[in-house]
Design a protein around this motif. Structure first.
Motif, PDB file in Angstrom:
ATOM      1  N   GLN A 235      -6.548   4.861  11.608  1.00 17.76           N
ATOM      2  CA  GLN A 235      -6.019   5.013  12.963  1.00 17.76           C
ATOM      3  C   GLN A 235      -5.724   3.651  13.583  1.00 17.76           C
ATOM      4  N   GLN A 236      -6.635   2.688  13.415  1.00 14.86           N
ATOM      5  CA  GLN A 236      -6.418   1.360  13.974  1.00 14.86           C
ATOM      6  C   GLN A 236      -5.270   0.633  13.294  1.00 14.86           C
ATOM      7  N   VAL A 237      -5.132   0.815  11.997  1.00 20.71           N
ATOM      8  CA  VAL A 237      -4.007   0.204  11.286  1.00 20.71           C
ATOM      9  C   VAL A 237      -2.691   0.784  11.806  1.00 20.71           C
ATOM     10  N   PHE A 238      -2.643   2.091  11.955  1.00 20.56           N
ATOM     11  CA  PHE A 238      -1.438   2.760  12.473  1.00 20.56           C
ATOM     12  C   PHE A 238      -1.089   2.241  13.861  1.00 20.56           C
ATOM     13  N   ASP A 239      -2.089   2.203  14.745  1.00 24.86           N
ATOM     14  CA  ASP A 239      -1.849   1.765  16.116  1.00 24.86           C
ATOM     15  C   ASP A 239      -1.330   0.328  16.167  1.00 24.86           C
TER      16      ASP A 239
ATOM     17  N   TYR B  64       0.839  -1.199   0.000  1.00 26.60           N
ATOM     18  CA  TYR B  64       0.000   0.000   0.000  1.00 26.60           C
ATOM     19  C   TYR B  64       0.875   1.251   0.000  1.00 26.60           C
ATOM     20  N   SER B  65       0.530   2.200  -0.850  1.00 23.17           N
ATOM     21  CA  SER B  65       1.279   3.458  -0.903  1.00 23.17           C
ATOM     22  C   SER B  65       0.580   4.571  -0.141  1.00 23.17           C
ATOM     23  N   SER B  66      -0.749   4.431   0.082  1.00 21.61           N
ATOM     24  CA  SER B  66      -1.479   5.469   0.806  1.00 21.61           C
ATOM     25  C   SER B  66      -2.785   4.923   1.374  1.00 21.61           C
ATOM     26  N   PHE B  67      -3.105   5.399   2.574  1.00 23.74           N
ATOM     27  CA  PHE B  67      -4.388   5.070   3.202  1.00 23.74           C
ATOM     28  C   PHE B  67      -5.298   6.288   3.236  1.00 23.74           C
ATOM     29  N   TYR B  68      -4.995   7.246   2.379  1.00 26.65           N
ATOM     30  CA  TYR B  68      -5.711   8.524   2.377  1.00 26.65           C
ATOM     31  C   TYR B  68      -7.219   8.343   2.207  1.00 26.65           C
ATOM     32  N   MET B  69      -7.642   7.349   1.407  1.00 22.28           N
ATOM     33  CA  MET B  69      -9.058   7.170   1.098  1.00 22.28           C
ATOM     34  C   MET B  69      -9.788   6.328   2.142  1.00 22.28           C
ATOM     35  N   LEU B  70      -9.067   5.745   3.093  1.00 19.23           N
ATOM     36  CA  LEU B  70      -9.719   4.943   4.128  1.00 19.23           C
ATOM     37  C   LEU B  70     -10.435   5.847   5.130  1.00 19.23           C
ATOM     38  N   PRO B  71     -11.526   5.361   5.737  1.00 13.84           N
ATOM     39  CA  PRO B  71     -12.127   6.115   6.854  1.00 13.84           C
ATOM     40  C   PRO B  71     -11.080   6.328   7.942  1.00 13.84           C
ATOM     41  N   ARG B  72     -11.176   7.455   8.605  1.00 13.48           N
ATOM     42  CA  ARG B  72     -10.149   7.810   9.585  1.00 13.48           C
ATOM     43  C   ARG B  72     -10.009   6.777  10.688  1.00 13.48           C
ATOM     44  N   ASP B  73     -11.116   6.229  11.182  1.00  6.36           N
ATOM     45  CA  ASP B  73     -11.015   5.294  12.297  1.00  6.36           C
ATOM     46  C   ASP B  73     -10.300   4.017  11.873  1.00  6.36           C
ATOM     47  N   VAL B  74     -10.418   3.639  10.591  1.00  3.43           N
ATOM     48  CA  VAL B  74      -9.726   2.444  10.109  1.00  3.43           C
ATOM     49  C   VAL B  74      -8.229   2.707  10.010  1.00  3.43           C
TER      50      VAL B  74
ATOM     51  N   GLU C 202       4.931   6.498   5.399  1.00  2.00           N
ATOM     52  CA  GLU C 202       4.549   7.404   4.318  1.00  2.00           C
ATOM     53  C   GLU C 202       3.110   7.170   3.867  1.00  2.00           C
ATOM     54  N   ALA C 203       2.613   5.949   4.016  1.00  3.85           N
ATOM     55  CA  ALA C 203       1.245   5.639   3.600  1.00  3.85           C
ATOM     56  C   ALA C 203       0.204   6.367   4.442  1.00  3.85           C
ATOM     57  N   PHE C 204       0.611   6.911   5.574  1.00  2.48           N
ATOM     58  CA  PHE C 204      -0.331   7.590   6.476  1.00  2.48           C
ATOM     59  C   PHE C 204      -0.314   9.116   6.285  1.00  2.48           C
ATOM     60  N   ARG C 205       0.370   9.589   5.284  1.00  8.84           N
ATOM     61  CA  ARG C 205       0.389  11.038   5.027  1.00  8.84           C
ATOM     62  C   ARG C 205      -1.032  11.530   4.738  1.00  8.84           C
ATOM     63  N   ASP C 206      -1.427  12.634   5.389  1.00 13.32           N
ATOM     64  CA  ASP C 206      -2.733  13.285   5.183  1.00 13.32           C
ATOM     65  C   ASP C 206      -3.917  12.378   5.507  1.00 13.32           C
ATOM     66  N   CYS C 207      -3.744  11.477   6.465  1.00 15.22           N
ATOM     67  CA  CYS C 207      -4.841  10.560   6.835  1.00 15.22           C
ATOM     68  C   CYS C 207      -5.721  11.095   7.959  1.00 15.22           C
TER      69      CYS C 207
ATOM     70  N   ILE D 136       3.855  13.107  10.261  1.00 12.43           N
ATOM     71  CA  ILE D 136       3.119  13.361  11.508  1.00 12.43           C
ATOM     72  C   ILE D 136       2.390  14.700  11.429  1.00 12.43           C
ATOM     73  N   SER D 137       3.082  15.724  10.983  1.00 15.03           N
ATOM     74  CA  SER D 137       2.463  17.057  10.928  1.00 15.03           C
ATOM     75  C   SER D 137       1.420  17.168   9.819  1.00 15.03           C
ATOM     76  N   SER D 138       1.479  16.251   8.833  1.00 18.85           N
ATOM     77  CA  SER D 138       0.500  16.301   7.737  1.00 18.85           C
ATOM     78  C   SER D 138      -0.917  15.987   8.201  1.00 18.85           C
ATOM     79  N   GLN D 139      -1.059  15.488   9.407  1.00 24.63           N
ATOM     80  CA  GLN D 139      -2.398  15.214   9.946  1.00 24.63           C
ATOM     81  C   GLN D 139      -3.130  16.520  10.249  1.00 24.63           C
ATOM     82  N   GLY D 140      -2.388  17.599  10.336  1.00 25.83           N
ATOM     83  CA  GLY D 140      -2.969  18.931  10.468  1.00 25.83           C
ATOM     84  C   GLY D 140      -3.865  19.114  11.665  1.00 25.83           C
ATOM     85  N   SER D 141      -4.982  19.776  11.450  1.00 23.18           N
ATOM     86  CA  SER D 141      -5.880  20.139  12.562  1.00 23.18           C
ATOM     87  C   SER D 141      -6.594  18.930  13.171  1.00 23.18           C
ATOM     88  N   SER D 142      -6.502  17.764  12.524  1.00 24.90           N
ATOM     89  CA  SER D 142      -7.124  16.557  13.083  1.00 24.90           C
ATOM     90  C   SER D 142      -6.336  16.013  14.263  1.00 24.90           C
TER      91      SER D 142
END
Length: 579
Positions: A84-88, A72-82, A102-107, A128-134
């Protein structure tokens, strides 16, 4: 007292048995906000099946993603809660690396907990900072992040909790980057070289801050003046900051919302304590290791809301202890390592809400315990290294809520232990006493709820271990008096709830012992030092997949033997002492 096999653990500052540190952090997951019990707890998904139940579809999906993470190159299109659980889960399983990160950029992740995670540096901060205001909480403790990396967090304007403990590469300038984080409510900077008196000026802008942890920051004297404007601050932990003096407490004397203050092992004296009299909401006060006199008790007596008070190692005597009698809300009282006697305990009679009382190394005897008879809510009683003997234990017979008792290095004998037989709520019992033998252990067989039993210096033989069959719930067991052989271990092998087993100092144990305990698959910590165990016996440890700590000092085992065992069978082994 205690004999050559015993050890006294009270010579270091005691941090156990009481609530220490920041009270909690705010963590947001989905649309729910929770106040968690530890400052920066990990939220990694745990997909362990219980009772053979079927995993949910979500769990199956996340397992699949974790297995094929490199695809996987990006999880950008996944729902946020999913995402988040993959990251954790990747963090929890130590599978997160530069590529998968890198796959978690802007997630729009909300919680990033990388406490002591290997390899975290400035290169990680872009993602990490790409998560922005979230992004609501970040823990980068123990990382190699520098000031440059921290500057990127300025875009995370909704950040509520930030932990940078033990981050040696962040300086005063790095703290200045946080000035725009106006929503920050919890900040932890343990042993940070950036937190100097001048560096604390950056903290002054966090007017919504509720919790501040600057434990072991050695250069903060004079910096408390920058905290004056933090009117919402509820918890301040400045333990082990020896540079703190009375003037620092004067600077925060108007923070009337403070509920928790910890300044143990500092330069605070009676004068400094007097500045706290107006902090009417204070419920936790830790002054351990401060050099105080009876005069400080006058000031403390005004803090009637206190439920936790630590005055251990303060050089106090019986003088002034009558002031303690007015603290009716106290639940935890630590008077350990002071020069107090039975006369002090007379003043504790009315503290009927007490749940924890620590009298370690005080000059307390049997007669003094009579004054505790009315403290029926007691759950924890620390009497280690006192003059309490068998006769005094009769005063404990009414403490039906008692869960933990420490009688190590006391004068208690086998006969006295019979007086504890009715305390069926006991879960933890420490009997590191050379005079305790098999007969004493036999007197405790009614305490079937015990989960921790410390017989470190007791003279328990193979015969005495037969009594262990009554303690099916034991999770922690220490028998180190030198009287055990492989025969005695046969009575330990069926204690399947054990997670910690210490059989050190029993020279006659052989490789057969490791074979006998090979079925204790729940073991996390095992100590069989000073025995006749050899490298040949290590094969019996291979089933212990949960083992994290293994101690084999003074055994015929080498570091290479341990390394081979770790690489082939015990991947979770992180601590070992082979020689």
């Amino acid at each position: 007292m205690g004999g050559v096999c015993s050890r006294k653990r009270g010579h270091q500052v005691n941090e156990d048995g009481v609530r220490i540190g920041i009270s909690g952090r705010y963590c947001k997951s989905g649309s729910s906000k929770w106040l968690l019990g530890s400052p920066y707890c990990k939220t990694a998904a745990a997909f362990q099946l219980e009772g053979g139940s079927c995993p949910s579809l979500m769990e199956l999906c996340i397992r699949k993603i974790q297995k094929d993470i490199d695809e996987y190159s990006s999880f950008y299109m996944l729902p946020r809660d999913v995402s988040q659980q993959v990251f954790d889960e990747l963090v929890s399983s130590h599978c997160l690396a530069d590529g998968s990160l890198e796959a978690f950029r802007d997630c729009a992740l909300q919680d990033i907990c990388l406490d002591d995670y290997p390899g975290v540096n400035d290169n990680w901060m872009c993602v990490i900072s790409s998560q922005g205001s979230s992004l609501l909480s970040v823990d980068l403790s123990g990382s190699d992040v520098t000031d440059s990396g921290m500057a990127l967090l300025r875009s995370c304007s909704n950040l509520q909790a930030l932990a940078l403990n033990y981050c040696d590469h962040i300086t005063e300038n790095g703290l200045k980057h946080f000035s725009g984080l106006q929503n920050l409510m919890s900040l932890s900077l343990k042993r940070s070289y950036a937190v100097t008196a001048e560096g604390m000026r950056a903290i002054s802008s966090f007017t919504n801050l509720l919790e501040l942890d600057i434990e072991r920051c050695s250069g903060i004297h004079g910096g408390f003046v920058h905290l004056k404007g933090l009117k919402k601050l509820k918890s301040l932990n400045a333990r082990y900051c020896r540079c703190i003096t009375n003037s620092d407490l004067k600077a925060i004397s108007e923070l009337t919302n403070l509920e928790e203050l910890q300044v143990s092992c500092s330069g605070i004296t009676d004068v400094g304590v007097s500045y706290l009299k107006d902090l009417e909401k204070l419920v936790l006060l830790n002054l351990e290791g401060c050099q105080l006199t009876a005069a400080c008790l006058d000031s403390i007596s005004a803090l009637v809301a206190l439920s936790y008070l630590n005055l251990s190692r303060c050089g106090l005597s019986d003088q002034g202890c009558d002031k303690l009698s007015g603290l009716k809300n106290l639940k935890v009282l630590n008077l350990a390592f002071n020069n107090i006697t039975d006369a002090c305990l007379v003043n504790l009679k009315g503290l009927t809400n007490l749940e924890t009382l620590n009298l370690d190394s005080c000059r307390i005897g049997d007669e003094g315990l009579a004054n505790l008879a009315g403290l029926l809510k007691l759950k924890t009683l620390e009497l280690s290294d006192t003059e309490v003997g068998s006769e005094g234990l009769r005063h404990l017979s009414g403490f039906l809520n008692l869960e933990s008792v420490n009688l190590s290095f006391t004068l208690v004998t086998d006969g006295g232990l019979k007086k504890l037989s009715g305390l069926t709520s006991l879960k933890s019992l420490n009997l590191d006493c050379r005079q305790i033998t098999d007969a004493g252990l036999a007197a405790l067989t009614s305490l079937t709820g015990l989960t921790h039993l410390d017989l470190f210096g007791a003279r328990i033989s193979d015969s005495g271990t037969h009594c262990l069959r009554y303690f099916k719930k034991l999770q922690s067991l220490e028998i180190c008096g030198g009287g055990l052989t492989d025969t005695g271990v046969k009575n330990i092998k069926d204690l399947t709830s054990l997670t910690l087993l210490n059989l050190s100092q029993n020279y006659n144990l052989t490789d057969k012992t490791l074979e006998l305990i090979s079925g204790l698959t729940g073991l996390i910590s095992l100590n069989v030092s000073n025995s006749r165990i050899t490298s040949e016996g290590l094969k019996h440890l291979e089933p212990l997949k949960n083992l994290h700590s293994l101690c084999l000092e003074s055994c015929k085992v080498t570091a290479a033997d341990i390394q081979k065992l770790r690489s082939t069978a015990l991947p979770n082994l992180v601590s070992s002492r082979p020689e």
